[in-house]
Enzyme design. Structure first.
Site, PDB file in Angstrom:
ATOM      1  N   ARG A  45      11.137-106.377  46.223  1.00  0.00           N
ATOM      2  CA  ARG A  45      10.161-105.866  47.195  1.00  0.00           C
ATOM      3  C   ARG A  45      10.744-105.405  48.529  1.00  0.00           C
ATOM      4  O   ARG A  45       9.999-105.108  49.456  1.00  0.00           O
ATOM      5  CB  ARG A  45       9.036-106.872  47.452  1.00  0.00           C
ATOM      6  N   ASP A  46      12.070-105.316  48.643  1.00  0.00           N
ATOM      7  CA  ASP A  46      12.651-104.759  49.870  1.00  0.00           C
ATOM      8  C   ASP A  46      14.002-104.107  49.584  1.00  0.00           C
ATOM      9  O   ASP A  46      14.964-104.283  50.324  1.00  0.00           O
ATOM     10  CB  ASP A  46      12.780-105.833  50.951  1.00  0.00           C
TER      11      ASP A  46
END
Length: 180
Positions: free
Chosen positions: A122-123
């Site tokens: 997610r990043d």
């Protein structure tokens, strides 16, 4: 310097100041602490040359405060961002193909290993890809989550880097899956 094994390592700590900043919000404080602990577990569970390796996790007392920390491999190099031309590759198709083969495809191998572990990072962004010489290594699992487990992200939180964030993650951090 890890004296017992005579090697240089990197430490990441959850800052007491960060934890203390949530003293009036106990659920937020616990969420930040849990996020750090999850990061440790997620990174430690993946064995891939393109994912930063975690060696240890512990809690120690410093000045009367408990400090949680993780020990991981130290990567003295730069990030993927440093390999990318500021104005794109333009018409340099050979340069673009070489960059994809040497730097980007290994990142995809690391992402595949992360997904095989049922984890969503997610990043993913150039600054979270460290370079150990020419080896790309995915780092910073602070926003990661395991598929089919409740997350720590609440609907009112937008966590991640907006320029790299898929629509699903922006709208609902818990809704994104491996495709995002």
């Amino acid at each position: 310097h890890q004296i017992s094994l005579e090697r240089v390592v990197a430490l990441k700590v959850i800052s007491p100041d960060c934890v203390d900043s949530f003293k009036d919000k106990p659920e937020e404080r616990e969420a930040e602490t849990d996020r750090f602990r999850r990061e440790v577990r997620f990174m430690a569970g993946i064995r891939n040359p393109n994912v930063l390796q975690v060696f240890d996790y512990d809690v120690t007392q410093v000045g009367g405060s408990a400090i949680e920390y993780l020990v991981m491999e130290y990567i003295p190099g730069s990030t993927l961002r440093d390999t990318m031309p500021r104005q794109s590759f333009g018409a340099d198709l050979t340069g673009a193909a070489t960059w994809l083969k040497d730097y980007f495809h290994p990142v995809l191998d690391g992402v595949a290993a992360i997904h095989d572990a049922r984890i969503i990072h997610r990043d993913i962004k150039p600054e979270n890809i460290l370079l150990d010489g020419a080896v790309s290594k995915i780092a910073d699992f602070g926003l990661a989550r395991v598929l089919q487990q409740p997350g720590l992200t609440h609907t009112f939180h937008v966590l991640g880097t907006i320029f790299y964030m898929p629509k699903e993650q922006f709208e609902d951090g818990a809704a994104g899956d491996a495709r995002a």
